[in-house]
Write an enzyme that holds these catalytic residues in place. Structure first.
Site, PDB file in Angstrom:
ATOM      1  N   ARG A 178       5.166   0.421   4.505  1.00  0.00           N
ATOM      2  CA  ARG A 178       4.676   1.916   4.106  1.00  0.00           C
ATOM      3  C   ARG A 178       3.341   2.306   4.669  1.00  0.00           C
ATOM      4  O   ARG A 178       2.427   1.633   3.814  1.00  0.00           O
ATOM      5  CB  ARG A 178       5.001   2.101   2.709  1.00  0.00           C
ATOM      6  CG  ARG A 178       4.683   3.684   2.229  1.00  0.00           C
ATOM      7  CD  ARG A 178       4.980   3.602   0.720  1.00  0.00           C
ATOM      8  NE  ARG A 178       6.260   3.232   0.404  1.00  0.00           N
ATOM      9  CZ  ARG A 178       6.540   2.907  -0.804  1.00  0.00           C
ATOM     10  NH1 ARG A 178       5.678   2.916  -1.840  1.00  0.00           N
ATOM     11  NH2 ARG A 178       7.868   2.730  -1.243  1.00  0.00           N
TER      12      ARG A 178
ATOM     13  N   HIS B  79       3.998  -2.317  -0.309  1.00  0.00           N
ATOM     14  CA  HIS B  79       4.776  -2.119   1.237  1.00  0.00           C
ATOM     15  C   HIS B  79       3.932  -1.960   2.240  1.00  0.00           C
ATOM     16  O   HIS B  79       4.263  -2.150   3.360  1.00  0.00           O
ATOM     17  CB  HIS B  79       5.326  -0.472   0.706  1.00  0.00           C
ATOM     18  CG  HIS B  79       6.687  -0.660   0.029  1.00  0.00           C
ATOM     19  ND1 HIS B  79       8.068  -0.849   0.624  1.00  0.00           N
ATOM     20  CD2 HIS B  79       6.995  -0.576  -1.276  1.00  0.00           C
ATOM     21  CE1 HIS B  79       9.026  -0.951  -0.522  1.00  0.00           C
ATOM     22  NE2 HIS B  79       8.292  -0.563  -1.264  1.00  0.00           N
TER      23      HIS B  79
ATOM     24  N   ASP C  60      12.517  -2.088  -0.111  1.00  0.00           N
ATOM     25  CA  ASP C  60      13.604  -1.593  -0.873  1.00  0.00           C
ATOM     26  C   ASP C  60      14.975  -1.624  -0.225  1.00  0.00           C
ATOM     27  O   ASP C  60      15.069  -1.087   1.000  1.00  0.00           O
ATOM     28  CB  ASP C  60      13.130   0.001  -0.931  1.00  0.00           C
ATOM     29  CG  ASP C  60      11.990   0.134  -2.041  1.00  0.00           C
ATOM     30  OD1 ASP C  60      11.425  -0.811  -2.426  1.00  0.00           O
ATOM     31  OD2 ASP C  60      11.449   1.210  -2.193  1.00  0.00           O
TER      32      ASP C  60
ATOM     33  N   GLU D  71      12.564  -2.157 -10.775  1.00  0.00           N
ATOM     34  CA  GLU D  71      12.949  -1.461  -9.857  1.00  0.00           C
ATOM     35  C   GLU D  71      14.003  -2.693  -9.024  1.00  0.00           C
ATOM     36  O   GLU D  71      13.653  -3.488  -8.690  1.00  0.00           O
ATOM     37  CB  GLU D  71      12.413  -0.837  -8.818  1.00  0.00           C
ATOM     38  CG  GLU D  71      11.452   0.365  -9.312  1.00  0.00           C
ATOM     39  CD  GLU D  71      10.299   0.702  -8.169  1.00  0.00           C
ATOM     40  OE1 GLU D  71       9.601   1.856  -8.288  1.00  0.00           O
ATOM     41  OE2 GLU D  71      10.352   0.118  -6.960  1.00  0.00           O
TER      42      GLU D  71
ATOM     43  N   HIS E  49      13.802  -3.422  -5.314  1.00  0.00           N
ATOM     44  CA  HIS E  49      12.393  -3.668  -4.684  1.00  0.00           C
ATOM     45  C   HIS E  49      11.950  -5.319  -4.450  1.00  0.00           C
ATOM     46  O   HIS E  49      11.951  -5.845  -5.743  1.00  0.00           O
ATOM     47  CB  HIS E  49      11.442  -2.982  -5.535  1.00  0.00           C
ATOM     48  CG  HIS E  49       9.919  -3.259  -5.235  1.00  0.00           C
ATOM     49  ND1 HIS E  49       8.943  -1.940  -4.766  1.00  0.00           N
ATOM     50  CD2 HIS E  49       9.120  -4.236  -5.018  1.00  0.00           C
ATOM     51  CE1 HIS E  49       7.868  -2.523  -4.555  1.00  0.00           C
ATOM     52  NE2 HIS E  49       7.762  -3.897  -4.666  1.00  0.00           N
TER      53      HIS E  49
END
Length: 226
Positions: free
Chosen positions: A92, A137, A144, A205, A208
């Site tokens: 990311r 990320h 994910d 999460e 993740h």
């Protein structure tokens, strides 16, 4: 003829450049891992912001080669059983994280609330750990993902994990008891495969995971996903 030849060379060079890794040490998961399914949600509208996120320009997912090598082993095990990994987000760009933080400041922008955070106020997403100013990320070894089955017609059917990806709430906690036995079993399958191949889970999460021995633990990259 010479002009046509030179034009062809230019096209070929252009394709070669565009297909090259965007950063040394990273790979395109879709090219690197046979059969893996990429659905880059932040490149479209199917995410908590309900719009494309800055830094995402195409349906691709990049990761460090070290993390991708582990995923390749997991994918092979799943594919032998008619299953596959499905990736929602991997590397990311820091500019995307910055976009998250700018979005947080706009109290009137709540297009994705009903679907992704119906029971929590937007200004609580950072304090409660769902969004952070720095994301693992961006270091290139966090992902994910989920597991999906491949139907006879080739369609991809996600296993039921009890809550959608990026749903902000207790039901998305990895070990939540608010999901049924089959959903817990599906989460356990994903978690066991990831942990056994060197990834650590994020308890808030279920989707993740971060490579334990990530190669860039102190670097937050900012090249675009394109």
């Amino acid at each position: 003829m010479r002009r046509l030849f030179m034009g062809l060379i230019s096209v070929l060079i252009g394709h070669a450049v565009s297909a090259a890794p965007v950063h040394e040490g990273f790979v395109d998961l879709g090219d690197y891992i046979p059969g893996i399914v990429i659905e880059a949600r932040y490149a479209g509208h199917e995410n908590f912001m309900a719009r494309p996120v800055k830094g995402y320009h195409t349906n691709k997912a990049f990761m460090s080669r070290a993390a991708a090598d582990r995923l390749k082993l997991i994918q092979k095990r799943l594919s032998d059983c008619g299953l596959t990994l499905k990736v929602f987000d991997a590397y990311r760009p820091q500019r995307a994280v910055d976009d998250f933080m700018d979005w947080i400041k706009d109290r009137d922008d709540t297009l994705g609330k009903q679907r992704y955070y119906p029971d929590i106020d937007k200004d609580r997403l950072v304090p409660e750990g769902y969004i952070a100013e720095r994301s693992g990320h961006s270091r290139g070894s966090t992902i994910d993902l989920t597991i999906a089955a491949i139907a006879e017609d080739g369609s991809v059917l996600e296993l039921d994990m009890g809550s959608p990806w990026d749903f902000f709430g207790p039901i998305s906690h990895a070990l939540s008891l608010d999901v049924n036995m089959q959903q817990r079993a599906n989460r356990a399958l994903l978690r066991t495969l990831m942990v056994n191949h060197g990834f650590k889970p994020y308890e808030a999460e279920w989707w993740h995971f971060t490579l334990v021995d990530e190669p860039y633990p102190d670097t937050y990259f900012n090249f675009p996903v394109e």
